[in-house]
Each structure stands twice: as structure tokens, then as C-alpha cells.
Design an enzyme around this catalytic site. Structure first.
Site, PDB file in Angstrom:
ATOM      1  N   SER A 137      -5.537 -18.453 -18.126  1.00 53.40           N
ATOM      2  CA  SER A 137      -5.307 -19.891 -18.315  1.00 53.40           C
ATOM      3  C   SER A 137      -5.260 -20.282 -19.782  1.00 53.40           C
ATOM      4  CB  SER A 137      -6.434 -20.688 -17.660  1.00 53.40           C
ATOM      5  OG  SER A 137      -6.311 -20.654 -16.276  1.00 53.40           O
ATOM      6  N   GLU A 253      -9.206 -12.067  -6.394  1.00 51.62           N
ATOM      7  CA  GLU A 253     -10.078 -13.217  -6.539  1.00 51.62           C
ATOM      8  C   GLU A 253     -10.179 -14.019  -5.260  1.00 51.62           C
ATOM      9  OE1 GLU A 253      -9.875 -14.920 -10.449  1.00 51.62           O
ATOM     10  OE2 GLU A 253      -9.358 -16.821  -9.532  1.00 51.62           O
TER      11      GLU A 253
END
Lengths: 399, 357, 399, 357
Positions: A137, A253
Site C-alpha cells: 500500500s 492473507e
């Protein structure tokens, strides 16, 4: 205490396997760790975490869910479940500093890494104490991950990287970073021209700044990169193919990582009932609210077991549909359940207590667990992104 | 004067001072400071007469009612101001309505000028025994006790509900500080060990039921007002953020799923404000007024907490950081849900009162 | 029974006014109407409805909220409230067949109608029994009202109308229709080129087909128009200005119309508690759920009173913001509350009972009231449209 | 054979027949027909052996378990089939598990071939007295009683829970029909007036607690399955509609606010299906199995009712008409919430069982 444990040799005899884990945990688990570790952060916590990892490594359970090919113990599915059940039952500390190392790194390297990369880096996890972080990110590219602007410019035998990352869990402690950077600026689609690197966090030009979260902890970090050199052999897969590789990382994840968390929560769910038995469990409404969560918790546990079975059958390829449904079930459920506990506990829940690390979402400090639930509703693909994916990709509703 | 005061003008003056003195950055920074009270802000408020708002005029106050206090509490909630105003509002109501002349003269001026800061006991807490000349016991979880100069604690005397006003530094008084997740307020448990009970410290009303109802009414309105301020403020700043934050090449405020959630929140808050304005004008002695006050407490504290929760989600990643403001509001909003009466306790009361109607 | 009532003359003395209404209602209200009218539809119901309207007209309360300019009694605000309170208190039948006549038609004509139109048509309501319906929506243009395709072509002294309307409440009984039709096809914006007409429902070429709703009732209709001639004097306002005029019509719907409904619901809310006192009101959870609705109901009643005060100050111009918030509060609230009653009543609520007309949402047949709540969440601007309006127009979020 | 049957193949055959025989239009038309049962559909089901699904093989059945029955009930829910299958499932379970040899021989073949249609009493209903040679009383609100050939009613004998199987045309039996909002089913109150109690009509188990648990377990699963079928079907047809209906120049399925609601519904249903598959494989005698079955009933009937409710809203105006299908599903889903055990009753049971764990 001088006894040695040979857990892995008990495979084939579930009862003996389970008993050996119990004996080992009784001997090796850090004593009274919830009290001892409460309020610790980074530097003070790290040696304790490493010591516990070492204990697990001694018996081959540093990476209990890894197949033999990754250097793991290669436990059959049923035995992996037993390991997690027993760790949960004993309330062993979670290796939360090693989340990326244990889940994201292997999911990425096994499918896309070169032989040399696998050899070097997976062994650094199974044999060493390498802590990894993830650099995906960016401040300007959160949910819209592909809008990332960190650049990697090829210069001879290395790339020169400039840019900024955010929301990197544990970057402050990390040796390595799974880094996405743009190697090509002029692309038709923003998903093109992204490459995937292993970045050494000790390299010159890397700077890490922790971010204080709403729980008061410093789990997340920003990473600033100023002319950081990454050798070309640290490119994972083809140049420009980073976006596809990142999907492998992210799928880890959305499924596996939740498993430990839900099993712990299932255990904690039982304790909540016992703790509340003379207070809120005597309120007919709160009692029903509590009972209703049982179904939701079972749903998530079942979906995860289904995913794990799929992974066992085909370890390199998780069903992304299932993992999306799991993510969108788990985050909101966790938030509602922890909010319920805050409400049920009344004023007591509002008194500040130092967070306890390594407890996933079951520190049993109700307000802290509630606040932490936002990590699951926002990070790793927010609820909103999950809903877009389900509606558009799975149900075929138009953009 | 008091009757003709324009509450909207009052609102403006609250917002103006707080907007200047307690900006977002201060609120966020304060949340990590570990302080018990924003002393400078309290002084400014006192200087402007805000602490005197509901104190009767003959004791140096402005003599306004709960409708004015409601505006102030909403303004304080809107910036999550770390000041113990709730204790002042409650104590002023109690002493003005049930105190003797000497008690009023002794305490109301000090409440009005801000020199007396009150930790007011949870109404639902255990009652102390005021029969003897000294008092022993624990008043648990008294709001703002750690920064208080005085405590108002409730107990029983002559078979009736009654209250004592006690200086925090009285011999035999100790305070255990409970830091809160909502760092804009504090909680303390007050232990009394052979504390001398001066006759003039006890507030005893002929109609203790009426006083209890009044305190419940005022407490519900003050907390609901604080929450309304929180809800409106956190939604406003979230809307601002949605208008500037871009993802996927668009400002995220253009995404319909987010717009619809925001519209629902706005609708709930518009209604909450209307309910509160109405309730603040009702007579607390009125049965229907108490029902509506309790309902407003249960309803508005829930609405605000839910809006604040979703505002963190609407912020995305930055909402999870201590550097942005939504968490300050969420923590305060959640605390308001639990203070004085939980939602369930309030709803049980509402149901009782409706059935008795 | 031979006594005559003079309610309007009591204005100035609230107590006497109230008492006179009570006396009148005791004498004039249809006896036992909830039982007598149960299951009636259209033709059988219409004469009963007209008879009741006649009773109201005799005492000047056919149109209690109309100002003098419209031919109404011109009651001060406080007295209007009293009328509705007393009608509600006595559980008088709602004039549901006259909804459009009482609310939409005057809201439209007063501001936009010609003197001749007002003269003729408003008196048809105050002095006669004219039933009006509304012809706005079309099968292809529901929420997207402006996309309507019904055409009106000018030919000499009349327009020729062709097209189809849907969701016209009570069209089967109506004398007149408030009609939106497109008089200009080539327009830049679809909001242009729409004109607003009064259509005689007895004109040749008009055909009406009732639609059975999910409650089993036939309140809504389709209207088919095949070369229907409308005289030019039946155009309301300017040709092409229909869209703006329609906003006046709709604003009536979003505020005033809800008033009677909420007051009835407030009354019914009390009865529900009494009815449930030995059953679900003894369940601590259902009791709390019930108590929580009190705040929501108060919110809506207060918002409506605020709107009515605004209307009193400026009768031709309702605050559209407020009416939108009211609509989005009321519909979902009504749906949740009626759903709650279905749940609280258990199996009994699932037994079919014939609907009772003229009861708004308080027939007290729980399942029927629940199903009818969708009329408020979908019709007259759905929840979704209200949310768009609030987000985009009031809060300034971009399209 | 039974052990190796592929349930997914079973699903396909259910869906194939019902898809051909009980299309949307029939479902919508039937809802206004006033019929008590779709006789032809029932005959076809019987002809295909569906009524024999859980009847033991030696009595002409297929000998399958609740997991297979769960699939069938989901398939019937998915088309809102107006057939009294729940009575067959429950009666077969009761008689197979607790009936004597002669009782099994008397009734199971008739259940298997569909000639016996059972109105099975609400488990939570009042208990009849089976001590004498005749029985009097009322069994209120028996599902599908109006179209039943037999009733299974519960009562007490020798201090234990027991059941009777009674032909609908037995002397002294009258049925009051209660039409339902869910027209795909009916309810009837069965009055018994001096009805002779043949010795062989009474089912009495040595372990009546186990039988009660078994019936609760099977009933919960059957109703949860029906609701799962409803939820999935109504969401699927709504998604289809969202893909074709246009407003504002776009298909409405492109509006994000609608997409997000649909995504939440889909997620809830994916989870519900997984829970149900799991529960249907558990041993009803197992404490944890019963907790999960009760949880599944409470959870899945709620999810389906909420999905169906929102599907009407997602349809807009046409969702409010009897001519579209969502209302058929909503009415059936709401009834499932109330049948056998309400959500609150189920959750109280779950809490009890969790505490006893």
C-alpha cells in the site's frame, strides 16, 4: 525440563501426537506471558518472540502449516488442525511479528520465486529468525493498490527504488520486505508495469517510521525509500508481472491467516460465557445476542476448514472466491462480536488497559479487541473492496 | 434576560471559541498526552461564563435551563473537549433544586466561576450510608473524579435518597484513577474512610423522587447532547474527507455505496437533533418528559456511536491511525453509551414508564 | 342524533373545539367500521367512503388542513393538530381514496393552476366527491421519473395523449388524473419537454387495469392511454414546465401525507403494548425492542410537526430537505416496527386475515401492515432515491 | 447404495424436475389459487421416490439420512413448493427411530409412496393426554393439517413424551383451517373429541429425550434447508432482474449501493449453506450437533427472511406486486422463522445448551 520432545515422529497416532504437543507446551511455553508481555512493543517484545519461535523450531513447529517442499514439517491436514487446536487450547502466544514471514512470503516465493530465492529466503524463516514485512500500500493507493507510484528504475545489475509505502505491519523489525514497485510508467492499464521485489530493509536509503494506531500500538509503519538499490536477483518472477504475483500474496492473507484467529476466538468465545455467567449472561437479551454469535462463528470456522482442505489438495492455489467470502464474513463478525462484549461489560470495558501483544483478537481487553477489529474490516482489502469483488466478479453485476 | 436568550446565538459563540481553541490537531495530540483535564480550556470556558450557564442568577449564574446546557454539551461533544462540564451541570441542577439556602450560597458561586469542579457519582452506583456523623465506603467509577475539586456522591439518609458534597482533599478521601480509552475524560473510584460528615454537606429533599427524576432527566439530556455533537462532528469531517480522498481515479465520496451510508447517518442525526431539542424543553417532573429523555439517551448515544464506528470505516486506513480524529470520537461516543445508564437499563426504564402511563 | 354540530365556530376555545369534535365523532362516525369494511374493495368500499366524506363535509372537516384560499376551513395550526388528534383518538377511517384529491391536487393547483382550474377543480373536492389519481410513473420510468415516454401531441385546441402509466393509486375510482406527459421529444435534458395535465378519466381511450399487490389488495392501477384527447385548458402551467410543477406535487407526498399515518401509528403503538402485555411484553428482549421504537416514532412525529409549522408559515412551499429526511425516516421505521410486531406475535401473525381498508398502516393485522410498509420504502421516491438526494443535493457529495 | 449416493446428483435431479414443473409463473399463480396443496406436484414427487427418501429400505424407502432430506427441503424452498413434505420427513424420522415393528410396517410404506400425508404438530405446542383409551383436546396450529391424511400429535403417557398417529378421518376429529399469508402452506387446528386411542397408535420410546432431540434436530434442519433454498433462489432471481432492469440509462445492477447489499446477502448465504452441510452430517444425539442445528435454524431462517425482504426492495415497484415472485418467498421465509421454534426460543435453547456444555 530436560526431556526432549519428538512431536513430528508421532504422526500416525493422533492421540500420541496431541499428548506430545501438550507435554511440550507445558514445558516450553513462556510462563504467564499474557501478564509479562502486556504493554510491550517492538524492541522489548522482539527477543521474547524470538525465544518462543526458537522453542517452536526445536520441535519442528515454527511453521506448522508449511509443506515439506517449503522446508516445513509437511504435516497432513488433520495434524495441522491438531497443532493449531493445541496451541489455541494452551493459549500459546501468536507469532504475530512473523505473520508475513509465515504466510505471505512462502505463498509468494513458492509459486513465483526462483530456486535460489526459495533456497535462501525460505530457509531464513525455517532455520533463522528472519522477519518480513510487506510493502504494497501507499498513501495515494490504498484500496486502489494498482495505483501505486513507488518506482524501480533498472540501472545495470540493480534497480533504484524511490517512493513511500504505508500500512507495513512490523516493518520496524523486519529484515526483508515484499515490495511492489512500478518498473514501467507508460502503461495502458495501471495493473501493468508493476514488479515484485525482495528488498533488504537494512539497505541504505530505507527509512521506517511507525504509525500509532487507534489502540495505541505501533504495529503499522511507513517505509520511505530514497534511491534504494535492489540487486536484480531480488526480482521475483518476470519484470512487469508483479500484479499477478501479488494476488498469491494476498490470497494467503484472506484465508489461512484467519484460521489461527478464528480458532483462538472460538476458545475465547467459551471463556467469555464463563466470565459473564454471573453478570451479562443472566440478562435474557444479552444471552441471546451471545448465543446468536455461535452460528456466525461456526460459519466462519467451517468456511476456513473448507478453504484449508482445498489448499491441501492444491497447495499453491487457494480458491479466491472462498477467501473473499471468508474475509467479508470474518471482519464484520469480529467487529460486531467485540462490540457486543464492550456493551455487555459496561463501564468496566471503557477503562484503559495496556494492550497485550501476540493475542490476535483475543487479548480479552474488550475495547482493545474491538478497536483492533478494524484491521480486518479495512486492511488487506476493505469490506467495500470485498463487496465490489463479489458483486462484479462472482455475481457478474456490471461495473 | 434568560428567557429571551437566543440559543442559536449561544451555539455560535460555543462553536466559535471551541473551533479556535480546540482544533482537530489539539484534540488528536491531547488524546496521547495523558493529561486529566485541559486546564486552559476549562479556564477559558469559565472566563466566558459557560460554567455559570445553569446556575441561578442570584448565585452568579446565567440562570438558563437544560435547553441551554444541552447546546453547550453538544458543542463540547463536537470537539471532544476534555473538560468536566457534566459534573458542573449535574451539581448545579442538584444544588439549585434541592439544596438549602446555605448550601446554594456555599457552592453555586464556585460552580459558576469554575473554581469548583465536580466528580458526580454514577446514578446507578451503590448507595452510601449517610446516617452517621462519618461516612465509609466506595463510590466506584465516578466520572471526572481524578480532576475534581469536589465530589457529589449519593446515598441514603432517613430512608430517602440524598447526596453529599465533599471536597476532594477532605481527610479520609482517596481517589483511585482509572484511565479511560476515551482520553478526553477520566474515571475514578472514591474511597471514603471515616470521612467526617458535616451536617451541611448533606442534601436532603422532601421530595427525593422528584430530585432523582430531575437528575436522571438532566443527565440523559447532557449525555445525549454530547453524543449528538460527536455524531454531527464526526460525520461532517468524514464527509469533508470523502470529498477530497481519491481512489480509482475518483473522489471516494462519489461511490454510491458510501453515499448511501452517509445519507442514512445524516438522516439519523437530523432526527436525533429534533428529538433532543424537544426533550430539552420538557418538564422533568412530567412523566412523558422523562420517558422521552431516557429514550433520547438510549437512542442518540447509540446513533452517535454507530455513526462514529462507520466513520472510521469510511476513512479507510487512516481511520485506524491515532493521527486522525475519528477514533477520538468513537471512544467518547462508546463511553457515553455506558455512562449513567446503559442502553438496556434505559430501555427497561422506558418500558416501565410506558406501562405505567 | 338530531343535534347539529358547529365545530369550526369553536376556534378560539381549544377545549370546546375538541369536545365538539368528540361529540360529532360519537354521532357521525361509521359504526364498527373496522369489521364492516374488512375485505372490501373499490366498488363496495367507495359508497362507504363517500358517506364518511359527506359526514366530514357537513362539519367543514372534509379537508381539515386546507387553508381558506383553497376552500378549506383555514384552521390555525394548533387546531389542525387537534382535528387529527381527535380523528386518530376515535380511530376514524382514513379517507385513503382521497389521498391525491386532498394532498397532491391542491399542492399542485394552488401554486401552478390557473384561476379557472382552481375554481373548478378545488371546489370539486371541497364541495363534491371528486376522486383524483396521479399519472406519473411508467413501467420504464419508475425511480427515473423523468424518463417517461407518454406523449401529448398538440392538435388544435387539444392534446392527443398516448402511453402507459403505472402505480396510480385508486385510478379505478378516479374522475381525474394528474398527468405528466412529454410534449417535446427532442430535448437536451430529459427533464425538459414534460408537461402537466388534468386528464378526465372518463375520456375515450382511457383504460384502467388494477394491479394486485402483495397484500392481495388492488390499490394500484395501470392506466393505458390510446389517443386520449385533453383540452388545452387542462394544461397546468406552461407547456414544458411539467417537471418543476411535479416537484410541488411530490413534496406534498413526502411530508403532509405522513402526518396522519404517524399519529395513527402513535395511537396503535400504545394499543400494541396493551395487547402484548401478557405475552411478548413479558419477554425482556422484545420489551426493550418495543421501547426503543418509542424514540424513533417521536423523531418522526417531531420532524413532521416541524414541517407543518414551516408549511403554516409559508403554505405553498414545503422544505424539501425536511420532507426527504421524513420520508427516509418513516418508511424504514415503519417496516422495522411492523416486522417486529410480526415477530413478537409469532405464528398467529402468519394466519391470513382480510385486509382492512382506510386504516393506513394500522390495520393491526400485523403481516398485512408489514407488507404494506413497502409502499413507503419504494413508492413516492424509494429509500434509494432519498439517499441519493440527501448525499448529492444536501451534503454535496459528487455524482 | 445409500451410503454412496452422491448428494449433488440428488440436488440436480430435484432442481431439474422442479424447474420444469414448478416454474415462476406457476408459483405466482398458485399463490392466488386458494388451493391447500399442489396435488399434481405431490404425485410427481411421490412417483420419483422423493417421499421415500428417508424411509428405511426395508419399508420401501431409500434409507437416506437428514443430509439427503436437507437437500430436498432446500430444493422445495427454492421454488416455494406447496407440498407437505415436512410432515413426511418428521413422521418418517419419528416412526423409523421410535416406532414398534408393527407401527413401522403400518405407516412407513405409506409415507414412502406418498399416500400418507402428515400434519405434524408444532413441537412447542400444548401436550395432549394419552393415558386413557380415548383422547380429547386441541392440537393448535398443526402445519399442513388441512391437506393431511394423518396427524402426528404429541402428548404424554406414563410420564413420558409420546406421540400418536391418527387418520384425519377418524371419528371425533375435526380440523379448523387457518389460511396463511404464505399460501404455499396451510395450518390447521385439530380438535379431538372422544377419539378412540388404539393401543397401536401410540409411539412410546424408552428414551423419549433422545427422540425429542432427534425431532428437534431434524425439524431445525428441514426448516433451515427450506429457508436456505428460499434465500438462494430469491437472491438469484433478483440478481437476474438487476442485470436487465434499466433506470437512469443504466442497468440498476450497476449501482454500487445495490451491489454492496447483494454482496452481503450472497456472503451470508454462502456461509449459511456451509453451516447447513455441516449440521446435516452431525449426530442428533450429539450435544454439539443439537446446538449447531438449533443455531442453524435461528440463523438461516433469519438470513433468508432478511434477504427476501431486501429483494422486494431491490425489485422496486414490481416487487410490491403479486405478479412477481419475491413476495411468495418473503412470506414463506417469514413463516419458517416462526415455525417449530421462534428465533428467540431457539437462541434460549442454544444458550442453555452452551452453558450445560
Amino acid at each position: 525440563m530436560t526431556r526432549t520432545f519428538d512431536i513430528l515422529s508421532k504422526v500416525g497416532d493422533e492421540q500420541a501426537f496431541r499428548q506430545e504437543i501438550r507435554d511440550w507446551l507445558a514445558a516450553a511455553m513462556p510462563r504467564n506471558w499474557r501478564v509479562e508481555w502486556q504493554g510491550l512493543e517492538n524492541e522489548t517484545l522482539k527477543p521474547k518472540m524470538i525465544a518462543w519461535l526458537e522453542e517452536r523450531r526445536k520441535v519442528g513447529l515454527a511453521t506448522p502449516h508449511w509443506p515439506k517442499e517449503w522446508g516445513g514439517p509437511g504435516l497432513p491436514f488433520g495434524y495441522q488442525i491438531i497443532v493449531y487446536e493445541e496451541l489455541t487450547r494452551a493459549d500459546a502466544p501468536e507469532l504475530h511479528m512473523y505473520m508475513v514471514s509465515l504466510f505471505h512470503t512462502p505463498a509468494t516465493l513458492f509459486e513465483h520465486g526462483s530456486a535460489a530465492q526459495k533456497e535462501r529466503y525460505l530457509s531464513g524463516i525455517t532455520q533463522g529468525t528472519d522477519i518480513w514485512c510487506q510493502g504494497f500500500s501507499e498513501p495515494g493507493a490504498g484500496s486502489d493498490l494498482a495505483a501505486l507510484r513507488t518506482s524501480a528504475r533498472r540501472e545495470g545489475d540493480h534497480y533504484v527504488v524511490n517512493g513511500q509505502k504505508i500500512w507495513s505491519s512490523g516493518a520496524i523489525n523486519a529484515q526483508y520486505c515484499l515490495l511492489l514497485a512500478r518498473t514501467e510508467q507508460n502503461v495502458k492499464s495501471k495493473h501493468e508495469g508493476i514488479s515484485y521485489f525482495i528488498m533488504d530493509m537494512q539497505a541504505p536509503g530505507v527509512e521506517v517510521r511507525p504509525i500509532r494506531s487507534i489502540t495505541g500500538e505501533q504495529e503499522f509503519c511507513e517505509i520511505f525509500m530514497d534511491d534504494v538499490k535492489i540487486p536484480v536477483e531480488n526480482l521475483i518472477g518476470e519484470e512487469g508481472n508483479g500484479w499477478n504475483i501479488a494476488q498469491s500474496t494476498l490470497s494467503a492473507e484472506r484465508g489461512l491467516l484467519i484460521f489461527g484467529g478464528t480458532e483462538r476466538l472460538a476458545r475465547s468465545f467459551e471463556r467469555d460465557r464463563v466470565d459473564g455467567k454471573d453478570s451479562w449472561m443472566r440478562d435474557p437479551q444479552l444471552r441471546r445476542e451471545y448465543a446468536a454469535f455461535h452460528a456466525e462463528l461456526q460459519v466462519i470456522r467451517l468456511l476456513i476448514r473448507k478453504l484449508l482442505k482445498e489448499l491441501e489438495a492444491s497447495p499453491d492455489k487457494a480458491s479466491s472466491n472462498l477467501s473473499t467470502f471468508i474475509k467479508l464474513s470474518w471482519g464484520p463478525f469480529l467487529q460486531r462480536y467485540t462490540e457486543f462484549l464492550v456493551r455487555a461489560e459496561g463501564l468496566e470495558a471503557h477503562k484503559w488497559k495496556a494492550p497485550i501483544p501476540a493475542t490476535a483478537h483475543t487479548s480479552r481487553i474488550k475495547f482493545s479487541d474491538f478497536l483492533k477489529s478494524f484491521a480486518w474490516t479495512i486492511a488487506g482489502g476493505s469490506n467495500e473492496i470485498m463487496r465490489n469483488i463479489i458483486a462484479e466478479r462472482y455475481l457478474g453485476l456490471p461495473r | 434576560m434568560p428567557d429571551s436568550i437566543d440559543l442559536d446565538l449561544l451555539d455560535e459563540s460555543f462553536a466559535e471559541m471551541l473551533g479556535a481553541e480546540w482544533r482537530r490537531e489539539r484534540s488528536v495530540a491531547y488524546a496521547q498526552s495523558g493529561n486529566l483535564i485541559a486546564e486552559d480550556l476549562w479556564s477559558q470556558m469559565a472566563g466566558l461564563g459557560w460554567t455559570a450557564l445553569t446556575v441561578p442568577e442570584q448565585y452568579g449564574g446565567l440562570g438558563l435551563g437544560i435547553d441551554a446546557a444541552s447546546r453547550l454539551h453538544a458543542a463540547l461533544g463536537a470537539v471532544s473537549a476534555p473538560v468536566p462540564m457534566l459534573g458542573t451541570t449535574m451539581a448545579a441542577a442538584l444544588i439549585a433544586h434541592a439544596g438549602s439556602d446555605s448550601q446554594r450560597a456555599a457552592w453555586l458561586p464556585a460552580l459558576a466561576d469554575g473554581s469548583m469542579r465536580v466528580g458526580f457519582a454514577q446514578p446507578s452506583g451503590a448507595k452510601l450510608n449517610f446516617e452517621d456523623t462519618s461516612v465509609n465506603g466506595i463510590a466506584a467509577d465516578v466520572l471526572d473524579a481524578p480532576s475534581a475539586t469536589h465530589f457529589v456522591l449519593s446515598g441514603r439518609r432517613e430512608g430517602k435518597s440524598s447526596w453529599i458534597v465533599l471536597a476532594a482533599d477532605s481527610p479520609g478521601v482517596t481517589v483511585e484513577v482509572h484511565p479511560l480509552n476515551d482520553t478526553s475524560r477520566t474515571l475514578g473510584s472514591v474511597t471514603l474512610s471515616q470521612v467526617a460528615l458535616a451536617e451541611d454537606a448533606v442534601i436532603l429533599s422532601a421530595d427525593d423522587r422528584r430530585v432523582t427524576d430531575l437528575l436522571e432527566h438532566w443527565g440523559c439530556i447532557a449525555l445525549a447532547s454530547d453524543s449528538l455533537g460527536i455524531g454531527e462532528a464526526v460525520l461532517d469531517l468524514t464527509i469533508e474527507y470523502l470529498k477530497v480522498r481519491e481512489q480509482f481515479g475518483k473522489v471516494i465520496g462519489s461511490f454510491q455505496a458510501l453515499k448511501h451510508r452517509v445519507a442514512d447517518h445524516k438522516t439519523a442525526l437530523v432526527g436525533a437533533r429534533e428529538l433532543l431539542s424537544h426533550v430539552a424543553l420538557l418538564d422533568p417532573g412530567d412523566h412523558a418528559g422523562l420517558i422521552d429523555a431516557l429514550s433520547a439517551k438510549a437512542h442518540i448515544t447509540r446513533v452517535a456511536a454507530e455513526v462514529a464506528r462507520d466513520c472510521i470505516q469510511l476513512h479507510g486506513g487512516v481511520g485506524f491511525t491515532a493521527e486522525f480524529q475519528p477514533h477520538v470520537f468513537l471512544k467518547r461516543a462508546k463511553l457515553n453509551e455506558a455512562l449513567y445508564l446503559t442502553r438496556n437499563e434505559a430501555l427497561d426504564r422506558v418500558a416501565d414508564l410506558l406501562e405505567a402511563a
